[in-house]
Design a protein around this motif. Sequence first.
Motif, PDB file in Angstrom:
ATOM      1  N   LEU A   1       0.847  -1.191   0.000  1.00 18.00           N
ATOM      2  CA  LEU A   1       0.000   0.000   0.000  1.00 18.00           C
ATOM      3  C   LEU A   1       0.884   1.242   0.000  1.00 18.00           C
ATOM      4  O   LEU A   1       1.964   1.231   0.579  1.00 18.00           O
ATOM      5  CB  LEU A   1      -0.891   0.019   1.255  1.00 18.00           C
ATOM      6  N   PRO A   2       0.426   2.325  -0.635  1.00 21.46           N
ATOM      7  CA  PRO A   2       1.261   3.529  -0.707  1.00 21.46           C
ATOM      8  C   PRO A   2       1.129   4.441   0.509  1.00 21.46           C
ATOM      9  O   PRO A   2       1.687   5.530   0.531  1.00 21.46           O
ATOM     10  CB  PRO A   2       0.708   4.229  -1.956  1.00 21.46           C
ATOM     11  N   THR A   3       0.393   3.976   1.527  1.00 26.84           N
ATOM     12  CA  THR A   3      -0.078   4.837   2.611  1.00 26.84           C
ATOM     13  C   THR A   3       1.000   5.678   3.295  1.00 26.84           C
ATOM     14  O   THR A   3       0.795   6.856   3.563  1.00 26.84           O
ATOM     15  CB  THR A   3      -0.771   3.960   3.668  1.00 26.84           C
TER      16      THR A   3
ATOM     17  N   LYS B   1       7.363   8.537   4.680  1.00 22.43           N
ATOM     18  CA  LYS B   1       7.608   8.461   6.130  1.00 22.43           C
ATOM     19  C   LYS B   1       8.800   7.533   6.381  1.00 22.43           C
ATOM     20  O   LYS B   1       9.048   6.593   5.624  1.00 22.43           O
ATOM     21  CB  LYS B   1       6.396   7.862   6.849  1.00 22.43           C
TER      22      LYS B   1
ATOM     23  N   LEU C   1       3.716  -0.863   3.825  1.00 21.94           N
ATOM     24  CA  LEU C   1       3.012   0.419   3.794  1.00 21.94           C
ATOM     25  C   LEU C   1       3.851   1.486   3.092  1.00 21.94           C
ATOM     26  O   LEU C   1       3.556   2.674   3.177  1.00 21.94           O
ATOM     27  CB  LEU C   1       2.669   0.866   5.222  1.00 21.94           C
TER      28      LEU C   1
ATOM     29  N   TYR D   1       0.158   2.435  10.808  1.00 25.41           N
ATOM     30  CA  TYR D   1      -0.798   3.337  10.153  1.00 25.41           C
ATOM     31  C   TYR D   1      -1.407   4.304  11.163  1.00 25.41           C
ATOM     32  O   TYR D   1      -1.473   5.507  10.931  1.00 25.41           O
ATOM     33  CB  TYR D   1      -1.903   2.530   9.456  1.00 25.41           C
ATOM     34  N   LEU D   2      -1.818   3.778  12.310  1.00 23.65           N
ATOM     35  CA  LEU D   2      -2.518   4.621  13.284  1.00 23.65           C
ATOM     36  C   LEU D   2      -1.603   5.678  13.903  1.00 23.65           C
ATOM     37  O   LEU D   2      -2.031   6.802  14.143  1.00 23.65           O
ATOM     38  CB  LEU D   2      -3.144   3.755  14.379  1.00 23.65           C
TER      39      LEU D   2
ATOM     40  N   SER E   1      -0.540   8.406  10.794  1.00 27.04           N
ATOM     41  CA  SER E   1      -1.467   9.179   9.978  1.00 27.04           C
ATOM     42  C   SER E   1      -2.302  10.053  10.898  1.00 27.04           C
ATOM     43  O   SER E   1      -2.343   9.844  12.100  1.00 27.04           O
ATOM     44  CB  SER E   1      -2.369   8.255   9.159  1.00 27.04           C
ATOM     45  N   GLY E   2      -2.958  11.032  10.308  1.00 25.48           N
ATOM     46  CA  GLY E   2      -3.733  11.970  11.114  1.00 25.48           C
ATOM     47  C   GLY E   2      -2.879  13.173  11.453  1.00 25.48           C
ATOM     48  O   GLY E   2      -1.667  13.082  11.578  1.00 25.48           O
ATOM     49  N   ASN E   3      -3.528  14.319  11.583  1.00 27.02           N
ATOM     50  CA  ASN E   3      -2.769  15.558  11.714  1.00 27.02           C
ATOM     51  C   ASN E   3      -2.627  16.037  13.138  1.00 27.02           C
ATOM     52  O   ASN E   3      -1.894  16.959  13.415  1.00 27.02           O
ATOM     53  CB  ASN E   3      -3.431  16.663  10.878  1.00 27.02           C
TER      54      ASN E   3
END
Lengths: 185, 317
Positions: B36-38, B42, B66, B306-307, B310-312
């Motif tokens: 996945l490119p998520t 990073k 990821l 992921y958790l 991600s998210g700002n």
Amino acid sequence: MAVRLVLQQADIQRALTRISHEILESNRGSDDLVLLGIPTRGVMLAERIAGIIGSLEQRDIPVGALDVTMYRDDLDRHPTRTPRPTRIPESGIDGRTVVLVDDVLYSGRTIRAALDAIGDLGRPRAVRLAALVDRGHRELPIRADFVGKNLPSAAAERVNVRLAEIDGEDAVEIDGGTEHPGGAA
Amino acid sequence: MRHLLSTRDLDRTTAVRILDIAEDMADVAQRAVPKLPTLRGKTVANLFFEDSTRTRLSFEAAAKRLSAEVITFSAKGSSVSKGESLKDTAQTIAAMGMDAVVLRHSASGAAATLAGSGWIDAAVVNAGDGTHEHPTQGLLDAYSIRKRLHGAASRGRDLDGVRVTIVGDIVHSRVARSNVWLLTTLGAEVSLVAPATLLPGAIDSWPVTASHDLDAAIAAKPDALMMLRVQAERMTSGFFPNEREYAREWGLSAERFARLDADTMVLHPGPMNRGLEISSAAADSARSVVLDQVTNGVSIRMAVLYLVLSGNDGTDA
């Protein structure tokens, strides 16, 4: 703030029926057709369209769900999103015509993400896009092939799609804007 | 989620959410392109101050699936062996622009210290700190139990009423601690079986029942039996007379395994001491989920990375 009802249950039903006919017309029938809804409400709309096409054509139309969360380019700009399951019909998507179904077409970024996700799942013959509402404000060169309702809106407004499956009723409404947003058409 | 330091911090909703996201990650592994490119752009730093093979490889695989960049650091052959402190090592890594640090350290509380120190901005994921916690192991064990019980219908479920027995070296085991907190949060009933010397002194304050009798625990037909590794490297004094006695009293021998209920699954966090805490008959049987645990570990670590990455604003939608 004003909440304006734009589509009622009968309007939504008519729009989906028309979209179903348009899909059949452009695809010259239902051969090799796969519908993929984008969660959450796009999945329900895809299932409804599959139901309508299925009853017109007297066959089962493969329908699935395509979650695009992990392909988004704005994950750092919003609170963390929870991905939803992706379900691809057993027939797969290789060589088929995939119709993406979403409730609201807006910036086009969700569809960009969906196209990337599809690329990792297989190679369809063609990908089409159906949206119940096109509210404008595109940020990418993407357009829908099948649109239920063009709905010029201001960026500050919210377009809410409610569907009986999870919201208890069918309705599309615009929330939070003035009656005639300047220059948004 | 800003950091993952302990399963004790997780409420039931958050825990189920992590397990559900891991289900989606497991689906990705089945695809033609299992990537996945998520997390493009990073960088994840694996800081391993303590030996580990499977956890380090698992985090590395998860980050790569990821699309994150991965830099792996082992204390052996690094400046740590020249006497560099955790703070200096962490700041050196931070100066290279890392977004997340996966930390394994022999000191309990090392991950919490790093996360709360202000030394670095990066997200911190605890990959095992001393005898304190190993949260991703707890999560992957909970995932493996849920998956074995519910299969494709696992999403959204907790472990209400599931009976899990954890056997062995509880006092030195961060795996046991992470499992106790997480499994009870998810609604499972946890019982511990160990020699008296290998049960922690504060066991009365844990939400578990404890005993010394493995045969009675097997007769009680638990849904899952988790055998812990005997951690010879942490045994500085005689906790039990010798290995043969340990194997006889608390090992899952072929003979005990034969008495185990047909529906009881067997877990082991690895690496296994075959013939000591677990027999090959048990480890290689169809009821063993040991290899599932390894596979599921990658999915769980993808969900966690992921958790935290991600998210700002560190909050969740």
